[in-house]
Design a protein around this motif. Sequence first.
Motif, mmCIF file in Angstrom:
data_model
loop_
_atom_site.group_PDB
_atom_site.id
_atom_site.type_symbol
_atom_site.label_atom_id
_atom_site.label_comp_id
_atom_site.label_asym_id
_atom_site.label_seq_id
_atom_site.Cartn_x
_atom_site.Cartn_y
_atom_site.Cartn_z
ATOM 1 N N GLN A 165 0.816 -1.219 0.000
ATOM 2 C CA GLN A 165 0.000 0.000 0.000
ATOM 3 C C GLN A 165 0.849 1.268 0.000
ATOM 4 O O GLN A 165 0.336 2.349 0.252
ATOM 5 N N SER A 166 2.157 1.113 -0.256
ATOM 6 C CA SER A 166 2.957 2.334 -0.431
ATOM 7 C C SER A 166 3.974 2.124 -1.551
ATOM 8 O O SER A 166 3.599 2.194 -2.722
ATOM 9 N N PHE A 194 -0.939 10.891 -0.680
ATOM 10 C CA PHE A 194 -2.235 11.019 -1.369
ATOM 11 C C PHE A 194 -2.960 12.324 -1.088
ATOM 12 O O PHE A 194 -3.818 12.728 -1.860
ATOM 13 N N SER A 213 -7.766 13.714 0.356
ATOM 14 C CA SER A 213 -8.733 13.296 -0.660
ATOM 15 C C SER A 213 -9.360 11.993 -0.189
ATOM 16 O O SER A 213 -8.667 10.976 -0.070
ATOM 17 N N PRO A 249 -11.361 9.896 -1.782
ATOM 18 C CA PRO A 249 -11.209 8.784 -2.737
ATOM 19 C C PRO A 249 -9.804 8.178 -2.725
ATOM 20 O O PRO A 249 -9.647 6.961 -2.784
ATOM 21 N N ASN A 250 -8.793 9.029 -2.629
ATOM 22 C CA ASN A 250 -7.435 8.489 -2.669
ATOM 23 C C ASN A 250 -6.996 7.937 -1.323
ATOM 24 O O ASN A 250 -6.178 7.012 -1.261
ATOM 25 N N LEU A 297 -9.084 6.210 0.439
ATOM 26 C CA LEU A 297 -9.686 4.871 0.363
ATOM 27 C C LEU A 297 -8.812 3.915 -0.436
ATOM 28 O O LEU A 297 -8.629 2.758 -0.040
ATOM 29 N N ALA A 298 -8.274 4.377 -1.561
ATOM 30 C CA ALA A 298 -7.439 3.500 -2.394
ATOM 31 C C ALA A 298 -6.210 3.029 -1.628
ATOM 32 O O ALA A 298 -5.657 1.972 -1.916
ATOM 33 N N THR A 299 -5.799 3.815 -0.636
ATOM 34 C CA THR A 299 -4.632 3.436 0.156
ATOM 35 C C THR A 299 -5.011 2.593 1.376
ATOM 36 O O THR A 299 -4.529 1.479 1.537
ATOM 37 N N ALA A 333 -7.919 1.267 2.240
ATOM 38 C CA ALA A 333 -8.931 0.213 2.055
ATOM 39 C C ALA A 333 -8.888 -0.336 0.632
ATOM 40 O O ALA A 333 -9.884 -0.814 0.123
ATOM 41 N N GLY A 334 -7.724 -0.290 0.005
ATOM 42 C CA GLY A 334 -7.594 -0.666 -1.404
ATOM 43 C C GLY A 334 -7.321 -2.139 -1.619
ATOM 44 O O GLY A 334 -8.009 -3.001 -1.057
ATOM 45 N N ASN A 335 -6.301 -2.416 -2.401
ATOM 46 C CA ASN A 335 -6.030 -3.799 -2.792
ATOM 47 C C ASN A 335 -5.587 -4.702 -1.648
ATOM 48 O O ASN A 335 -5.404 -5.899 -1.844
#
Lengths: 422, 422
Positions: free
Chosen positions: B31-32, B96, B99, B101-102, B104-106, B108-110
């Motif tokens: 995540q980084s 990020f 934001s 949305p961004n 979340l991508a970090t 709570a993402g992949n």
Amino acid sequence: MDTADTRIVATYLVETPQPLDVAVEVLAGEQSTGTFVAVPGETDALRERHRARVESVRELGVGRTPALPGAKLPKGASEGVYVRAEVKVSFPYHNFGASIPNLLATVAGNLYELREFSGLRLMDLELPEPFAKAYPGPQFGIEGTRRLANVYGRPIIGTIVKPSVGLGPDELRELVRELAMAGLDFVKDDELNANPPYFPLQERVQVVMEEIERAADKTGKKLMYAFNITDDVDRLIANHDIVEKAGGNCVMVSINSVGLAGVAYLRKHSHLPIHGHRNQWGAMTRSPFLGMEFRAYQKLCRLAGVDHLHTNGLHNKFFESNESVIRSVQDCLTPMFGGYPVMPVLSSGQWAGTAIESYREMNTVDVMHLAGGGIMAHPAGVAAGAISMRQGWEAALAGQSLEEYAAAHVELQQAIGKFGQN
Amino acid sequence: MDTADTRIVATYLVETPQPLDVAVEVLAGEQSTGTFVAVPGETDALRERHRARVESVRELGVGRTPALPGAKLPKGASEGVYVRAEVKVSFPYHNFGASIPNLLATVAGNLYELREFSGLRLMDLELPEPFAKAYPGPQFGIEGTRRLANVYGRPIIGTIVKPSVGLGPDELRELVRELAMAGLDFVKDDELNANPPYFPLQERVQVVMEEIERAADKTGKKLMYAFNITDDVDRLIANHDIVEKAGGNCVMVSINSVGLAGVAYLRKHSHLPIHGHRNQWGAMTRSPFLGMEFRAYQKLCRLAGVDHLHTNGLHNKFFESNESVIRSVQDCLTPMFGGYPVMPVLSSGQWAGTAIESYREMNTVDVMHLAGGGIMAHPAGVAAGAISMRQGWEAALAGQSLEEYAAAHVELQQAIGKFGQN
């Protein structure tokens, strides 16, 4: 259109300790005209016109352990018997109209919380024509993407900027130059890198596009670059416009970060292909009796208007099985409303060696095949990594084994040496 | 702000068959700055500035069965030992920016998909000040809502239009008249009813507001009505404006239908309290080792700017336990950035009798208490249903038992007779 005859059909996988027929009627009631006690206004006429209808129930077996906590046992039962079933429920179109957000509130709303169920998963959706009128779907799709990337007869081969975050202007410039000169078709930002304070999107676009144009002048091939424009909704269009004005030819968005509604909003204004990244999808799908199956999800994403959609790749680094990846690619390539073509994106743990198996299992070249480390960490460099990926597909299309083809193709041989042991 | 010192801290509940320290480093890397093989650009300096950091790991126990499928066992292991732990990971803010949305991508993402884990759930988030600068949060909150509803010293008592869908203009008119004359504080549309073809929002607003104004002229009390304006993003503001122009004083939105980004977008333009409905939340939270805990979710919702947020009620008809409901209400009432007040909304299976227990367990009157059937199906009618709810809270605040208070209050007595046996 305003009749109860136009219906949406949702297919669910359910598990319940209650009598199955009772439980599915609760579902249909809760998601249309009912509440927990009878209320005066719920007349027969209203029910007739607005109630959801259980279309079919197919029992799948019985277990002793609930998939999810919180289900209510039948009165007097001390332990549960959990019946699993595939259930089709239809909803009158006129209850919500052609609106993705309101469709979701109905077919994927509070039903997940019902204690009549110990498991509930949305497996598929059949949407009527009015949805196609309201949502134009993918604007570029497979053909439009091929046209922009000028790649035919094989997958679009690409990579992801790595490290995901942290590259400054000089480092990114150097990397993009190398990628563009390497003959790659496609590059995307990582989903972790969007519009960060240390290197805002506007500046990134400038650096990247300068290098892409410079390389195109030399090679005659313009790299397709998917800029991650994920942001607050009121920045999405502005971000898109930054990319378009700079001559960019693709935008990427984290679908679940901006929501399907955000994607549909972007689609209406976009002049570029939308590369749909599905991060956060694991949270919606990894519990087998909860959330959503990709078959339903990809339809929603196509409706919202993505042109490319991540499906994971074979032997990926995530939890997903190869069977699930193959099914996902097939789902994406199955027409919807007679079209709505979306290009599946194979990525995660990919390298030249996964090409042959991908082709054998998926029987298509209409995919984007992305390798991050598999290209960028190639022992002879990025250009060799890109070449090795093409060689992998050449082998696949020629019906040769990886080793056979590698005998006369050094980049593929090197890739096997580095990545083939994983 | 642009330093690695400003950090976001995410707390996860994880389960892994891998060595715990290895697994959490994979999470932080993925995540980084990392990918599955080392890539040339991941320098020490870049890692230092951009890598996520594991702040703490607290083991919680060990099991033999994985919570979720697809986890990878250690090499050579034929069966798994699944370690559970609470893990805090911090991410540099500048990766990020402020934001949602961004973020979340970090956070709570992949990571939900990583096969290093057989369970992963986002439990809590600590957000730094720049988020408060970027997102103003609830515009009305508890005090603003009380001011508009003119209700002090007790919960705001309300109901939901039932049947959820299907009422036509005449039936709705009659119902709203009855509700408004009944002295209710608040009414909301059902989440299933937004802008349907058979009765568009514009017309619904007109019918409803006519009746509310007419009743206000007679009673001096203007009912607060939360119109469900959930729709495509480019309709949200227009829908809000329809309500505002007609003199309405609340809008409702299905948070997960329009996405947090959609809510934040609405918040920027809204002049009315935003009633946040959390349908679809079950899909994100019901699997105990996947998705998100309400503690994290409610922070994101407040950041996006909802003024009211559904928390479920005690003895609800859903899977959620009373303990979870109580914790959710407490979370909502805990200040964030020193404020960001949101009004918890108790609903589902509520009636007058749940007031006493709610007050005892939650120790607050700063809630909205909504009963659908519990008011509309009261044996003496809607007005009596509304009165019975107030009586329930009077009993609670007076420290009396339901039965004691009911002895001299007939509407409460009737409510007990009808709903007390459930």
